[in-house]
Scaffold this active site. Structure first.
Site, PDB file in Angstrom:
ATOM      1  N   LEU A  89       0.835  -1.199   0.000  1.00 55.83           N
ATOM      2  CA  LEU A  89       0.000   0.000   0.000  1.00 55.83           C
ATOM      3  C   LEU A  89       0.869   1.247   0.000  1.00 55.83           C
ATOM      4  O   LEU A  89       0.525   2.270  -0.603  1.00 55.83           O
ATOM      5  CB  LEU A  89      -0.901  -0.014   1.244  1.00 55.83           C
ATOM      6  CG  LEU A  89      -1.866   1.155   1.422  1.00 55.83           C
ATOM      7  CD1 LEU A  89      -2.937   1.136   0.336  1.00 55.83           C
ATOM      8  CD2 LEU A  89      -2.516   1.094   2.805  1.00 55.83           C
ATOM      9  N   ALA A  90       2.001   1.190   0.703  1.00 48.83           N
ATOM     10  CA  ALA A  90       2.947   2.313   0.779  1.00 48.83           C
ATOM     11  C   ALA A  90       4.326   1.748   1.049  1.00 48.83           C
ATOM     12  O   ALA A  90       4.471   0.670   1.633  1.00 48.83           O
ATOM     13  CB  ALA A  90       2.536   3.285   1.880  1.00 48.83           C
ATOM     14  N   ILE A 107      12.636   2.531   5.332  1.00 49.48           N
ATOM     15  CA  ILE A 107      12.861   1.551   6.388  1.00 49.48           C
ATOM     16  C   ILE A 107      11.835   0.430   6.365  1.00 49.48           C
ATOM     17  O   ILE A 107      12.144  -0.713   6.688  1.00 49.48           O
ATOM     18  CB  ILE A 107      12.861   2.248   7.765  1.00 49.48           C
ATOM     19  CG1 ILE A 107      14.115   3.119   7.889  1.00 49.48           C
ATOM     20  CG2 ILE A 107      12.793   1.253   8.907  1.00 49.48           C
ATOM     21  CD1 ILE A 107      14.214   3.868   9.187  1.00 49.48           C
ATOM     22  N   ALA A 108      10.604   0.729   5.998  1.00 48.54           N
ATOM     23  CA  ALA A 108       9.535  -0.276   6.057  1.00 48.54           C
ATOM     24  C   ALA A 108       8.542  -0.057   4.931  1.00 48.54           C
ATOM     25  O   ALA A 108       8.575   0.969   4.243  1.00 48.54           O
ATOM     26  CB  ALA A 108       8.829  -0.198   7.413  1.00 48.54           C
ATOM     27  N   ASP A 136       6.057  13.718  14.958  1.00 45.56           N
ATOM     28  CA  ASP A 136       6.314  13.595  13.518  1.00 45.56           C
ATOM     29  C   ASP A 136       5.027  13.886  12.747  1.00 45.56           C
ATOM     30  O   ASP A 136       4.631  13.135  11.853  1.00 45.56           O
ATOM     31  CB  ASP A 136       6.824  12.181  13.214  1.00 45.56           C
ATOM     32  CG  ASP A 136       7.542  12.103  11.868  1.00 45.56           C
ATOM     33  OD1 ASP A 136       7.952  13.166  11.345  1.00 45.56           O
ATOM     34  OD2 ASP A 136       7.695  10.994  11.334  1.00 45.56           O
TER      35      ASP A 136
END
Length: 546
Positions: free
Chosen positions: A129-130, A134-135, A287
């Site tokens: 999905l995205a 890093i992940a 963030d």
């Protein structure tokens, strides 16, 4: 240094030279390692002759890869360190990284959970999905109840790559700190260390899960902020499973307006969420850039913020909150003397700081800002100017305040993007004043009594026994002290007598030696020597007796 690290270092130096980063430093200030690199790698020419310094630095970070891109993004928030033109360019950095294959994601998830995906989930989509550096995120459904979820999974083998790049960044920071005289204000070693902690924290998704759970609990039932549910039984260090949400990206103004969103209330809700996190909860999402904020499709007349990606959070203790609230109130009342005093009282600047000079410096910086209408003043930039001024008076870096100032800039920027007429001060003032009211005055005393009441209710029955025990120990200690004092006096007296006898003995010794040299007084000399021996013997016995 391993061959792989040496190859990576060569790649970093090559990119810096090709982007003309070395030429941004005047020739007379260039450190010898920089000049040596340019002369040794003479075939690497500057490809960015016509670009300004901010664009060159941004392009260098982009070429260096995702770890450096994230570092550049972090630097863009440190406007207390960087000139505005460089900070604004670095803010344009985007974490664009191609996704890794779905089969690798499947293997990573199954290795972390210790079972096949089909055991726990249905409809797992191998197309992410995205995706980020890093992940990346995949969608699925919980087998037990069919709820839609997202699974965030750390990139395979990313940790050794990050650690290698961090080691090189630390080495480069040490070189800059050693050989570039102007680097003191930038504090390169501290900045890289701060980034190292941040990015290593992001590698542990259990930390992000804990942060999300805390934030969700703080806003349970809130009409201002919703945090997706985390399914902790399926979370591991490299896998995070949470509720899938649907919302409008907060930066998509057209979609928000098309949905009939109350933009004024939405902007004010952002400020409300921020100050509630800071002053009520002492725990804030640090963030809150547009990519991590969505707005619910439901009830556009009463818009709800949705926050995701809680990997970075900030905390403030009670004293930091009090000083921060008093600072805000003082400088909006133009009480610069109080602002200076608060910085000294809080320990943010050294205790020997001259308050008069500090007050004058703050006044010089902030007075022109406050000539504008309050609705046009940026809270974040006021804090930034204040911290920059305080740094000239040796203010130590306060990581929690840096995170706070960065988050405030995000919230303020989003709020004014949504509703340009947003008066941040009018929205925030009630929260500050209410918090101060809760902390001082009769209500604060009453709250403190209520808070401590269970403790005292538990301890009160023990009070008579504690008082008796304290008195008994005091009496015993008094007797012990009296005995010690008597022993000390006796010892001092004996020592004095011993010193006296030794002194007399020394005098008799000298007299005896002198008389022995005189033939007519030999007998008296012998008597003096005998007396000296007797005095020394008695003195020695007295020193030995204690």
């Amino acid at each position: 240094m391993t061959p792989k690290e040496f190859k990576r270092l060569y790649r970093i130096i090559s990119i810096l030279l090709e982007q003309g980063i070395d030429e941004l430093v005047p020739a007379r200030y260039q450190p010898w390692p920089g000049r040596l690199a340019r002369r040794s790698l003479f075939w690497l020419k500057n490809k960015r002759q016509g670009l300004n310094r901010g664009a060159r630095i941004r392009l260098a970070f982009e070429a260096l890869g995702p770890i450096f891109i994230k570092f550049g993004q972090m630097l863009s928030t440190r406007r207390d360190l960087l000139p505005p033109d460089i900070a604004e360019e670095l803010a344009l950095l985007q974490d664009r990284v191609p996704p890794f294959c779905g089969q690798a994601a499947r293997r990573q998830i199954e290795a972390s959970l210790g079972c096949t995906i089909e055991t726990l989930f249905d409809d797992f989509d191998e197309t992410p999905l995205a995706s980020a550096s890093i992940a990346q995120v995949h969608t699925a459904r919980l087998k037990e109840n069919g709820r839609e979820i997202v699974i965030k999974v750390i990139r395979p083998d990313i940790e050794p790559v990050i650690e290698a790049d961090l080691r090189l960044m630390q080495a480069l920071a040490r070189l800059v700190a050693r050989f570039v005289p102007q680097s003191g204000r930038l504090r390169p070693i501290e900045v890289v260390e701060e980034y190292r902690k941040t990015i290593l924290d992001e590698l542990n998704l259990m930390r992000e899960a804990a942060n999300a759970i805390q934030l969700r609990r703080n806003f349970t039932g809130s009409e201002a902020l919703y945090v997706p549910e985390v399914f902790t039984e399926h979370c591991r260090e490299q896998v995070l499973v949470m509720e899938r949400i649907y919302g409008i990206p907060v930066s998509d103004i057209a979609a928000l307006e098309a949905n009939g969103t109350n933009m004024k209330l939405l902007a004010e809700r952002g400020v409300e969420v921020f100050f509630t996190q800071v002053f009520r909860d002492s725990f804030f999402h640090a963030d809150m850039h547009p990519g991590n904020i969505f707005v619910s499709y439901e009830h556009p007349e009463n818009p709800l913020w949705i926050g995701i990606d809680c990997g970075i959070v900030g905390t403030l203790n009670r004293e930091d909150k009090r000083y921060l609230a008093e600072n805000f109130l003082a400088f909006f009342n133009r009480d610069y003397r109080r602002v200076a005093e608060l910085h000294v009282e809080s320990g943010w600047v050294p205790p020997d700081t001259k308050v008069d000079e500090f007050e004058f410096a703050i006044r010089t910086v902030l007075e022109p800002i406050f000539e504008k209408p309050l609705s046009e003043i940026s809270f974040g930039h006021v804090l930034l100017n204040l911290f920059n001024t305080a740094r000239r008076f040796n203010m130590q870096v306060q990581p929690q305040l840096v995170l706070l100032q960065k988050t405030l800039l995000y919230v303020e920027g989003l709020g004014r993007q949504l509703y340009p007429q947003l008066d941040l001060w009018q929205t925030a003032k009630p929260y500050l004043e209410n918090w101060m009211y809760q902390q001082v005055g009769p209500k604060a005393v009453w709250n403190a009594i209520k808070e401590k009441a269970p403790f005292w209710a538990e301890k009160l029955p023990e009070l008579p026994e504690l008082v008796y025990e304290t008195l008994r120990q005091t009496r015993h200690q008094q007797r012990h002290f009296d005995q010690m004092f008597a022993d000390f006096r006796r010892h001092s007296r004996r020592q004095g007598q011993a010193r006296y006898l030794l002194g007399v003995g020394a005098s008799l010794l000298l007299a005896g030696v002198f008389l022995l040299t005189q033939k007519q007084h030999i007998e008296w000399g012998q008597i003096s020597l005998a007396g000296a021996g007797l005095c020394w013997l008695l003195g020695w016995l007295r020193t030995r007796s204690h």
